[in-house]
Design a protein around this motif. Sequence first.
Motif, PDB file in Angstrom:
ATOM      1  N   ASP A 348       0.822  -1.205   0.000  1.00 45.66           N
ATOM      2  CA  ASP A 348       0.000   0.000   0.000  1.00 45.66           C
ATOM      3  C   ASP A 348       0.858   1.258   0.000  1.00 45.66           C
ATOM      4  O   ASP A 348       0.379   2.332  -0.359  1.00 45.66           O
ATOM      5  CB  ASP A 348      -0.908   0.040   1.238  1.00 45.66           C
ATOM      6  CG  ASP A 348      -2.000  -1.005   1.154  1.00 45.66           C
ATOM      7  OD1 ASP A 348      -2.333  -1.391   0.014  1.00 45.66           O
ATOM      8  OD2 ASP A 348      -2.503  -1.426   2.201  1.00 45.66           O
ATOM      9  N   ALA A 349       2.110   1.118   0.432  1.00 49.29           N
ATOM     10  CA  ALA A 349       2.951   2.309   0.573  1.00 49.29           C
ATOM     11  C   ALA A 349       3.088   3.043  -0.755  1.00 49.29           C
ATOM     12  O   ALA A 349       3.020   4.278  -0.807  1.00 49.29           O
ATOM     13  CB  ALA A 349       4.335   1.913   1.097  1.00 49.29           C
ATOM     14  N   ILE A 350       3.249   2.262  -1.847  1.00 52.68           N
ATOM     15  CA  ILE A 350       3.399   2.895  -3.159  1.00 52.68           C
ATOM     16  C   ILE A 350       2.120   3.641  -3.539  1.00 52.68           C
ATOM     17  O   ILE A 350       2.160   4.765  -4.040  1.00 52.68           O
ATOM     18  CB  ILE A 350       3.742   1.829  -4.227  1.00 52.68           C
ATOM     19  CG1 ILE A 350       5.054   1.125  -3.877  1.00 52.68           C
ATOM     20  CG2 ILE A 350       3.808   2.445  -5.602  1.00 52.68           C
ATOM     21  CD1 ILE A 350       6.258   2.008  -3.913  1.00 52.68           C
ATOM     22  N   ALA A 351       0.974   3.004  -3.259  1.00 55.16           N
ATOM     23  CA  ALA A 351      -0.294   3.653  -3.598  1.00 55.16           C
ATOM     24  C   ALA A 351      -0.477   4.934  -2.801  1.00 55.16           C
ATOM     25  O   ALA A 351      -0.921   5.956  -3.321  1.00 55.16           O
ATOM     26  CB  ALA A 351      -1.448   2.697  -3.319  1.00 55.16           C
ATOM     27  N   ILE A 352      -0.109   4.897  -1.510  1.00 53.90           N
ATOM     28  CA  ILE A 352      -0.299   6.077  -0.665  1.00 53.90           C
ATOM     29  C   ILE A 352       0.664   7.182  -1.069  1.00 53.90           C
ATOM     30  O   ILE A 352       0.285   8.340  -1.229  1.00 53.90           O
ATOM     31  CB  ILE A 352      -0.112   5.695   0.817  1.00 53.90           C
ATOM     32  CG1 ILE A 352      -1.210   4.726   1.237  1.00 53.90           C
ATOM     33  CG2 ILE A 352      -0.154   6.940   1.692  1.00 53.90           C
ATOM     34  CD1 ILE A 352      -0.948   4.063   2.556  1.00 53.90           C
ATOM     35  N   PHE A 353       1.923   6.791  -1.282  1.00 53.60           N
ATOM     36  CA  PHE A 353       2.907   7.792  -1.698  1.00 53.60           C
ATOM     37  C   PHE A 353       2.510   8.386  -3.040  1.00 53.60           C
ATOM     38  O   PHE A 353       2.538   9.609  -3.232  1.00 53.60           O
ATOM     39  CB  PHE A 353       4.295   7.148  -1.792  1.00 53.60           C
ATOM     40  CG  PHE A 353       5.316   8.019  -2.452  1.00 53.60           C
ATOM     41  CD1 PHE A 353       5.699   9.202  -1.848  1.00 53.60           C
ATOM     42  CD2 PHE A 353       5.859   7.688  -3.672  1.00 53.60           C
ATOM     43  CE1 PHE A 353       6.625  10.033  -2.452  1.00 53.60           C
ATOM     44  CE2 PHE A 353       6.785   8.510  -4.282  1.00 53.60           C
ATOM     45  CZ  PHE A 353       7.163   9.690  -3.674  1.00 53.60           C
ATOM     46  N   GLY A 354       2.086   7.525  -3.973  1.00 51.41           N
ATOM     47  CA  GLY A 354       1.691   8.021  -5.286  1.00 51.41           C
ATOM     48  C   GLY A 354       0.523   8.983  -5.206  1.00 51.41           C
ATOM     49  O   GLY A 354       0.482   9.976  -5.919  1.00 51.41           O
ATOM     50  N   SER A 355      -0.405   8.707  -4.289  1.00 53.41           N
ATOM     51  CA  SER A 355      -1.611   9.537  -4.230  1.00 53.41           C
ATOM     52  C   SER A 355      -1.327  10.951  -3.755  1.00 53.41           C
ATOM     53  O   SER A 355      -2.134  11.842  -3.932  1.00 53.41           O
ATOM     54  CB  SER A 355      -2.645   8.885  -3.306  1.00 53.41           C
ATOM     55  OG  SER A 355      -2.257   9.040  -1.959  1.00 53.41           O
ATOM     56  N   LEU A 356      -0.163  11.171  -3.119  1.00 52.41           N
ATOM     57  CA  LEU A 356       0.138  12.524  -2.630  1.00 52.41           C
ATOM     58  C   LEU A 356       0.653  13.437  -3.739  1.00 52.41           C
ATOM     59  O   LEU A 356       0.761  14.639  -3.549  1.00 52.41           O
ATOM     60  CB  LEU A 356       1.186  12.456  -1.504  1.00 52.41           C
ATOM     61  CG  LEU A 356       0.723  11.858  -0.192  1.00 52.41           C
ATOM     62  CD1 LEU A 356       1.881  11.781   0.778  1.00 52.41           C
ATOM     63  CD2 LEU A 356      -0.396  12.669   0.429  1.00 52.41           C
TER      64      LEU A 356
END
Lengths: 365, 146
Positions: A348-356
């Motif tokens: 999920d880290a990639i998805a969360i980082f990407g969403s910022l």
Amino acid sequence: MTITATTLKLNLGPQHPSTHGVLRLILELDGEKILSCEPDVGYLHRGMEKMAENMTYIQYLPTVDRIDYLAGCFYSELLCRTVEKALGIELSLRVKAIRVALLELNRISSHLLWIGAFLMDLGAVSPFFYTMRERELILRYFEKLTGQRMMYNYFIFGGVRKDIEHIDDIEEIIKILPEKLDDYEKIITNNPIFLSRTKGKGIIEPHIAINNAITGVNLRASGVNYDVRSNDYLYKNFEFSPVVINEKDAWARYKARILEIKESIKLIKQALEILKKEQSLNQNLINPLTIKLPDGEYYHEIEAPRGMASIYIKSTGLDKPYRLKWRTGSYYSVNFLRSLLVGEYLNDAIAIFGSLDVILPEVDK
Amino acid sequence: MNTDELQKFINECKLDGNKICVEKNLHETLDFLLNNYSFDMLKSITCIDLSNGQFELIYNLYSTENEEDAVISIKITHEAESIADLFESAKADENEIYDMFGIKFIGNENLKRLYMPEDWDGYPLRKDYIQDDTRLAWNDNNSNNA
């Protein structure tokens, strides 16, 4: 043999494709769970602030587009407006409309790239081609007008370098875009895989976002109505309502950007109407070689695609600034990862980082 | 200081343009503004080398509730009070200022080199960073040659 529980240190980046440039995240993992995250920045540090102290304003102007190469117009606008404010220069209605039209086009191209790259981070490759196809139209237009695809250097102290041309190209773009946005929404917004990767992931509570100085779309997707455009001098003659939604998660940040593009299209339509009515450019250009800001401090802020950006200039009456400071949205987003990623899973880290929507040249300056 | 004393302290501070210049009690002042006037966002901290051995720190605050700005300024020599316990974002700003100006923020344990390599000497945004290059305008002694 005994098995002991240990934690694993993992370096994500600096050459990882999903870090959108050169960001290194030092993650401490227990299995796949993130225990701590330490961003390591500075791989792209160019000393933008120190450079300014040794350059005249016109020498410095072409370099500021590089602070955020996906949305260069915003930083030119910040520097130009601050100098104009200091020298008491007013802009004509046509110049304001040109600037709004180009800023919003630039915002759309930036958001389009983000949508593609975000979906690519999540493993969906085809949306990237679709959004790049539409972004290409905007870049082609900018190339036609300014000769540059990314670093435009088009705004100048007191106006723009030349009058706007090929307005029908912009009309064509904003005619096509809503249909294309509907297409994106059909394949992305309610896609079950996309929903399971983003719904409820990376929830940012409003008070935490405010305390971490998160601004822009990321803040508005957490339900806080803070958009610098509401009070901006450029947007005074425009009807505009900030996009605020309350879901707070990664999906909300995607949705907010789609809605922002629609809002930008409305603003461009209004700008084009003004451009058709107001035919005389009426620039208040000043000789750029003689610019000296009066002794004092000047501050201006703008709603850039990645959060509120601001500039602070202290002048001692010389032709070079005594101190120039940039505030960029991405810098705070990256630092926010420290607490945001703790307790999440690595995938999920990639998805969360990407969403910022972080861009690294903005972080490093 | 209690609330009334703080209110009086802030009222008596000098104004420079729209800047409220405090001389001490920075942490208490920001704490007071956060809790009593809901200045809940710290937009940025700007540091300026005043080239007389002093540095000026400018705190840009914003209230999302009342949609108001406040600017607090303080002059320091080489140490300042950290406000990282009030605003998470201050950690980022203080770290950047430590890296570029070498200012220690008392109470912030996580200060480290940020943009510069760990073994870098000196603090680049200080006005006395480079002293022997005559082409550089930021060097006061050589400004005539620039």
